[in-house]
Motif scaffolding. Structure first.
Motif, short mmCIF file in Angstrom:
data_model
loop_
_atom_site.label_atom_id
_atom_site.label_comp_id
_atom_site.label_asym_id
_atom_site.label_seq_id
_atom_site.Cartn_x
_atom_site.Cartn_y
_atom_site.Cartn_z
N ALA A 1 0.75 -1.33 -0.09
CA ALA A 1 -0.04 0.12 -0.03
C ALA A 1 1.04 1.15 0.22
O ALA A 1 0.29 2.14 -0.55
CB ALA A 1 -1.03 0.14 1.22
N VAL B 1 -9.98 -5.36 -7.08
CA VAL B 1 -9.95 -4.64 -5.71
C VAL B 1 -11.03 -5.31 -5.24
O VAL B 1 -12.42 -5.55 -5.57
CB VAL B 1 -10.52 -3.05 -6.09
CG1 VAL B 1 -10.67 -2.40 -4.86
CG2 VAL B 1 -9.30 -2.46 -6.98
N GLY C 1 -4.68 1.60 1.45
CA GLY C 1 -5.66 0.83 2.00
C GLY C 1 -5.72 -0.49 1.26
O GLY C 1 -6.96 -1.07 1.58
N MET C 2 -5.10 -0.74 0.13
CA MET C 2 -5.18 -2.00 -0.49
C MET C 2 -4.17 -3.08 0.64
O MET C 2 -3.26 -2.67 1.00
CB MET C 2 -4.40 -1.99 -1.84
CG MET C 2 -5.04 -1.10 -2.70
SD MET C 2 -6.75 -1.64 -3.40
CE MET C 2 -6.11 -3.10 -4.18
N ASN C 3 -4.80 -4.55 0.22
CA ASN C 3 -3.88 -5.50 1.00
C ASN C 3 -2.63 -5.65 0.30
O ASN C 3 -2.48 -5.41 -1.21
CB ASN C 3 -4.60 -6.67 1.10
CG ASN C 3 -5.76 -6.40 2.20
OD1 ASN C 3 -5.89 -5.59 2.98
ND2 ASN C 3 -6.61 -7.57 2.22
N HIS D 1 -13.66 -4.63 0.76
CA HIS D 1 -13.09 -3.99 1.82
C HIS D 1 -11.83 -2.96 1.47
O HIS D 1 -11.50 -2.20 2.18
CB HIS D 1 -12.46 -4.86 2.93
CG HIS D 1 -11.38 -5.50 2.51
ND1 HIS D 1 -11.37 -6.74 2.01
CD2 HIS D 1 -9.92 -5.48 2.94
CE1 HIS D 1 -10.17 -7.28 1.69
NE2 HIS D 1 -9.15 -6.44 2.21
N GLU D 2 -11.57 -2.80 0.03
CA GLU D 2 -10.56 -2.20 -0.34
C GLU D 2 -11.10 -0.97 -1.00
O GLU D 2 -10.30 0.17 -1.63
CB GLU D 2 -9.43 -2.76 -1.24
CG GLU D 2 -8.85 -3.86 -0.53
CD GLU D 2 -7.97 -4.77 -1.26
OE1 GLU D 2 -6.96 -5.19 -1.24
OE2 GLU D 2 -8.39 -5.10 -2.86
N GLN E 1 -12.63 2.70 -2.06
CA GLN E 1 -12.50 3.94 -1.71
C GLN E 1 -13.19 4.85 -2.52
O GLN E 1 -13.42 4.38 -3.62
CB GLN E 1 -11.11 4.25 -1.24
CG GLN E 1 -10.48 3.52 -0.21
CD GLN E 1 -8.96 4.28 0.06
OE1 GLN E 1 -8.52 5.15 -0.44
NE2 GLN E 1 -8.52 3.56 1.21
#
Length: 271
Positions: free
Chosen positions: A116, A200, A124-126, A203-204, A206
């Protein structure tokens, strides 16, 4: 400094070029195509050098990256090591005096992925990890060109993906010291690969980054490598490559470019 993951486009193809230089070097020296050291089939051969590589990836917020890389290769009758991978040479199928098919088992480290922190847009990305890939390769060698097919799968199970590559390369010898090798290729990636590296998750999501599920696709590549033999052991080279991304990758909200490009130049000493 970016993480190693986002340098995958730079590192993997660039270091793989070390292994690919074996056959042109041997041919330029008058030896067998990639089967050993100068002039003697089966003789072990080492290569050592340094290169500078500059490349532009497709992820949003990632600027062009340039770095220096050490280059190391080793090859004998049954084994080849170069860059991030290795090949085990299986028995060759001879078709005629000018045609043969080489079979290889291949293993390589895939440095695809990101963290990230590599870009503000990726916040916010895993983490997406690279891994070890293994498979098989066949190359049809003839007087016209070399046609290669390679299948590999992610045995480290990060993406659980598969890839299949087709490439066509032709060596043109321009005098005793200079060789040009244009190439064209296509790389199919299954949906697991595309979804892992360009999808994506819910939960990622935005603002400006919608949920996305990857599907399989095919990248296309054009490239040109030039090799200049200073003497039987010293060589300099330049490798240019551009990749047109599959529609399934271009449509990812993580991507802002339809192509990636790379420039590699360096020096190699072959013992």
């Amino acid at each position: 400094m970016r993480t190693l993951y986002l340098s995958s486009f730079l590192l993997a193809p660039a270091l793989a070029s070390v292994a690919l230089l074996g056959a042109p070097l041997a041919q330029a020296q008058g030896g067998p195509g990639g089967m050993g050291g100068p002039g003697r089939e089966g003789q072990s051969s080492w290569g050592l050098g340094i290169a500078a590589v500059s490349g532009q990836e497709a992820y949003k917020g990632i600027e062009r990256e340039t770095r220096a890389l050490p280059m190391l290769s080793y090859e004998n009758r049954w084994f080849r090591l170069g860059g991030l991978g290795a090949e085990v040479k299986l028995p060759r199928l001879g078709i005629s005096d000018t045609q043969s098919i080489d079979f290889r088992l291949v293993g390589k480290f895939n440095m695809d992925g990101y963290e990230a922190k590599d870009s503000t847009f990726l916040a916010g990305m895993n983490e997406r990890k690279g891994g070890f890939w293994a498979g098989a390769k066949a190359t049809w060698r003839n007087d016209v060109a070399h046609l290669s097919a390679e299948w590999t799968a992610d045995v480290s199970s990060h993406s659980k993906g598969q890839r299949f590559n087709l490439s066509l390369e032709k060596n043109f010898r321009l005098g005793p010291q200079l060789m040009l090798s244009p190439r064209v290729g296509a790389s199919w990636m299954d949906k697991k690969y595309v979804d892992y590296y360009f999808g994506v998750r819910s939960h990622e999501v935005q603002a400006g980054r919608a949920a996305s599920t990857g599907t399989s696709g095919v990248n296309a590549e054009l490239g040109l490598r030039s090799l200049y033999m200073i003497d039987p052991h010293h060589a300099v080279f330049l490798d240019l490559g551009v990749t047109r991304l599959a529609k399934s990758i271009k449509n990812s909200p993580l991507v802002e470019r339809s192509t990636e490009n790379r420039v590699l130049m360096g020096y190699l000493y072959r013992f």
